[in-house]
Design an enzyme around this catalytic site. Structure first.
Site, PDB file in Angstrom:
ATOM      1  N   LEU A   1       0.825  -1.210   0.000  1.00  0.00           N
ATOM      2  CA  LEU A   1       0.000   0.000   0.000  1.00  0.00           C
ATOM      3  C   LEU A   1       0.859   1.259   0.000  1.00  0.00           C
ATOM      4  CD1 LEU A   1      -2.677  -1.062   2.651  1.00  0.00           C
ATOM      5  CD2 LEU A   1      -2.998  -0.938   0.188  1.00  0.00           C
ATOM      6  N   GLY A   2       2.039   1.181   0.613  1.00  0.00           N
ATOM      7  CA  GLY A   2       2.911   2.348   0.693  1.00  0.00           C
ATOM      8  C   GLY A   2       4.163   2.011   1.474  1.00  0.00           C
TER       9      GLY A   2
ATOM     10  N   GLY B   1       7.317   3.660   4.186  1.00  0.00           N
ATOM     11  CA  GLY B   1       7.668   4.712   5.135  1.00  0.00           C
ATOM     12  C   GLY B   1       9.140   4.646   5.477  1.00  0.00           C
ATOM     13  N   GLY B   2       9.530   5.416   6.472  1.00  0.00           N
ATOM     14  CA  GLY B   2      10.931   5.480   6.838  1.00  0.00           C
ATOM     15  C   GLY B   2      11.472   4.185   7.403  1.00  0.00           C
ATOM     16  N   PHE B   3      10.610   3.361   7.971  1.00  0.00           N
ATOM     17  CA  PHE B   3      11.097   2.153   8.619  1.00  0.00           C
ATOM     18  C   PHE B   3      10.572   0.876   7.977  1.00  0.00           C
ATOM     19  CE2 PHE B   3      11.434   5.425  11.872  1.00  0.00           C
ATOM     20  CZ  PHE B   3      12.749   5.262  12.258  1.00  0.00           C
ATOM     21  N   GLY B   4       9.800   0.952   6.922  1.00  0.00           N
ATOM     22  CA  GLY B   4       9.328  -0.276   6.310  1.00  0.00           C
ATOM     23  C   GLY B   4       8.173  -0.040   5.357  1.00  0.00           C
TER      24      GLY B   4
ATOM     25  N   LYS C   1       1.917  -3.344   8.777  1.00  0.00           N
ATOM     26  CA  LYS C   1       3.139  -2.544   8.668  1.00  0.00           C
ATOM     27  C   LYS C   1       4.328  -3.413   9.051  1.00  0.00           C
ATOM     28  CE  LYS C   1       5.359   1.677  10.380  1.00  0.00           C
ATOM     29  NZ  LYS C   1       5.233   2.831  11.287  1.00  0.00           N
TER      30      LYS C   1
ATOM     31  N   ASP D   1       4.311  13.713  14.567  1.00  0.00           N
ATOM     32  CA  ASP D   1       4.417  13.545  13.111  1.00  0.00           C
ATOM     33  C   ASP D   1       3.055  13.756  12.453  1.00  0.00           C
ATOM     34  OD1 ASP D   1       5.873  13.187  10.812  1.00  0.00           O
ATOM     35  OD2 ASP D   1       5.801  11.004  10.855  1.00  0.00           O
TER      36      ASP D   1
ATOM     37  N   VAL E   1       3.995  -1.058   4.091  1.00  0.00           N
ATOM     38  CA  VAL E   1       2.664  -1.402   4.581  1.00  0.00           C
ATOM     39  C   VAL E   1       1.970  -2.234   3.501  1.00  0.00           C
ATOM     40  CG1 VAL E   1       0.452  -0.545   5.425  1.00  0.00           C
ATOM     41  CG2 VAL E   1       2.551   0.715   5.931  1.00  0.00           C
TER      42      VAL E   1
END
Length: 658
Positions: free
Chosen positions: A345-346, A348-351, A368, A464, A353
């Site tokens: 799905l997308g 991020g900074g750490f992994g 996630k 955030d 999703v």
């Protein structure tokens, strides 16, 4: 002499129109077809892909085929083809597969460059859906790709210039009124028939396990279908395939084709089986094999017990305290189809999703995955679990549980079908959010933020807040998510210095200097989100003129010139409530005051949005040099009223909107 010339011209014009292509291959050799990329000949079968991951291959009949009557550019030829194919996976896990294959008719003999693996080697991201492709394909697809609206992971589809099929059906065949599903990825030999009658404008597609009688009822039947705009006068015919993260053979074992007539019948009785089987030709081999199997089973059992003990890490104190529900890794692996690329799905900074469906109850979830190589991964994971494990609010993203597998970390959320707020505002492929929906979303975010700051048992500073962390459910109800940077402390406590965290463009100026994140810093970030929603643009956009790159500075400048409403999103076409638009723009500036003590509390912000309080007065902020500057905005409050932070704001009864 002129009569002879005339006869030659007549023959030259009319003979090609009557030309018919017809062939039959009951087995293949190296010179039979034109092979592209990773295709090869094995045991008389032509295989489009080898035993590699993420590759695509193509084979074509070497000569172009006339697919249009040259005397009439609007008349396409009828054609008929039948072929036997097999898709042989190399994974022992039946839930995993590569991608599928397709029969194609195309004007180009060359391989498609940069083809995405889910596009079966037919198209790429730059030309998908382009009418200039002149592509006809029957896809035999074993992966469900949401971006092309596949119906499932085992289907047959009719594609015209696009991978979004004109029509698709679950793979299988009919006997009378009974439907039998056919697993395309079983490794079995399967026969397909494709027949197009241009006079009736009808296309039929049929499949069945090779050796069984041809079904009377087609799997797909499309009427009123003309291919005149698709076909050029000469086209190439053949097959294309691609593999994903799982290596797989995509092979054609026999093929016949004919224009303007029925395809010649194939002899399928002597075709080889490509399914790999172990052979045992003697008693000795049988004894040795049995012994080896027993030894391997013992080793497998020992490995399984070791792996299970390794994966079942002892539950730490924080796990039991904050969120006891722990998913089994196997359940998440099945839910996400093996964490396949087309489930992402997308990132991020750490992994990443992933989209998933829990096999236990069919619930849609988002999973996630935190990168194991991230040294901060465990800390961020614990923060998110600790923050969200016990939080319960309509406008907060609900966590369903977590999973630890060695150093691999997973968090399971409710799935949000409408994605994130930023995609609904900035991406032109999404439906434009109306103003009423945007205003309600801001109210939802304010309510969720108020719960974090004041209404839960501890104070949670999100750290955030941004539009990509505002997620929308099926009814466009906003949920504030991604608590990977959140910090908790007592309501009477003081936030500790933690370093600068957050996303550039949303970080309050005092955080940059002190590293301390307080509720007022979240209010600043929320103010940026308000301006995004009202202006329909990102906080920082380097593609704009220098004076407009930073959204906050641009809106401040417009306000100083008395042109604040020029900042309203032009894509709305003026379809908004002017008072509400002005309120959101001004409130965004108020929340983004450079002085944290001058910002309203979250409760005051929500009251202003809901119309229970008036907006404070905006005035120029005095710089250290004593000159007025609208690059910073101050606020003043018209009357006092008690609040949790001990500040004041204009109430509806005592103040007036300015």
């Amino acid at each position: 002499m002129s009569v002879c010339v005339l006869m030659i011209l007549v023959l030259h014009v009319f003979l090609p129109a009557q030309a018919q292509t017809s062939f039959r291959f009951n087995r293949f050799n190296a010179s039979t077809l034109y092979q592209v990329e990773y295709s090869s000949i094995r045991s008389g079968a032509i295989c489009l892909t080898n035993q590699s991951q993420r590759v695509s291959g193509r084979v074509l009949y070497p000569q172009p085929v006339r697919m249009k009557d040259p005397s009439s550019t609007n008349t396409s030829s009828s054609f008929s083809t039948t072929f036997v194919f097999a898709m042989v996976p190399y994974s022992s896990d039946p839930s995993l597969s590569g991608h599928g294959m397709a029969f194609l008719i195309t004007p180009s003999k060359s391989h498609v460059q940069n083809s995405s693996i889910q596009y079966l080697g037919l198209l790429n991201n730059s030309n998908i859906g382009n009418s200039d492709n002149h592509l006809f394909a029957i896809e035999l697809d074993t992966v469900e790709s949401s971006d092309v609206q596949d119906i499932n992971d085992n289907h047959v589809g009719v594609d015209l210039n696009d991978l979004k099929s004109e029509k698709s059906e679950n793979a299988g065949y009919w006997t009378g009124n009974q439907f039998h599903e056919q697993d395309l990825n079983s490794g079995q030999n399967i026969q397909a028939w494709i027949d197009y009658d241009h006079t009736q404008q009808q296309l039929n597609v049929t499949i069945v396990e090779a050796g069984l009688p041809r079904p009377q009822k087609p799997l797909i039947s499309l009427k009123n279908m003309t291919l005149s705009d698709i076909f050029e006068e000469e086209m190439y015919i053949g097959f294309s395939a691609s593999t994903g993260a799982i290596a797989e053979d995509h092979c054609v074992l026999a093929w016949s084709f004919s224009t303007n007539g029925s395809a010649p019948e194939l002899d399928v009785s002597h075709l080889p089986s490509l399914i790999r089987r172990k052979k045992s030709n003697s008693r000795l081999i049988a004894v040795i094999s049995t012994t080896l199997v027993l030894v391997l089973l013992l080793f497998a059992a020992a490995a399984f017990l070791w792996k299970r003990n390794r994966d079942r890490d002892a539950r730490e104190e924080w796990e039991m305290e904050y969120w006891p529900h722990r998913f089994d890794y196997k359940e998440l692996h099945i839910a996400t189809k093996g964490f396949r690329d087309d489930q992402v799905l997308g990132s991020g900074g750490f992994g990443q999703v992933y989209k998933g469906v829990l096999p236990s109850n069919g619930q849609d979830v988002a999973v996630k995955s935190i990168f194991r190589e991230s040294t901060e991964g465990l800390k961020e994971f614990i923060a998110e679990i600790s923050s969200l494990g016990r939080l319960q609010h309509r406008n907060l993203l609900q966590v369903r549980g977590y999973c630890r597998r060695g150093s691999q970390l997973f968090i399971v959320y409710d799935y949000m079908p409408n994605g994130s707020l930023d995609k609904m505002i900035f991406h032109k492929t999404k439906s434009l959010l109306a103003w009423a929906q945007r205003y309600r979303i801001l109210r939802d975010v304010g309510a969720g933020l108020l719960y974090l700051h004041e209404e839960w048992e501890k104070r949670v500073v999100h750290r955030d807040i941004k539009s990509s962390n505002v997620l929308l459910d099926s009814e466009l109800i906003a949920k504030l998510g991604d608590f990977g940077l959140a910090r908790l402390y007592e309501h009477t406590g003081d936030p500790q210095t933690t370093g600068v965290m957050g996303t550039p463009g949303y970080i309050a100026p005092e955080v940059v200097h002190t590293g301390k994140a307080a509720p007022s810093a979240d209010v600043f970030s929320f103010g940026i989100v308000m301006l995004e929603v009202a202006c329909g643009r990102k906080p920082v956009d380097s593609s704009l003129d220098a004076s407009q790159i930073v959204m906050l500075d641009w809106v401040r400048e417009l306000h100083s010139k008395g042109r604040l409403m020029d900042a309203a999103d032009a894509n709305l076409g003026g379809e908004y409530v002017e008072d509400e638009m002005e309120k959101v723009l001004k409130l965004g500036l108020v929340c983004c005051n450079p002085q944290p003590e001058a910002r309203p509390t979250t409760r005051q912000v929500l009251q202003i949005i809901e119309g229970e309080a008036f907006l404070p007065t905006l005035h120029p902020y005095e710089t250290s040099e004593g000159s007025s500057s609208y690059r910073s905005i101050g606020i003043s409050f018209a009357s006092t009223s008690n609040s949790r932070e001990g500040r004041s704001f204009s109430s509806k009864k005592s103040g007036k909107s300015q």
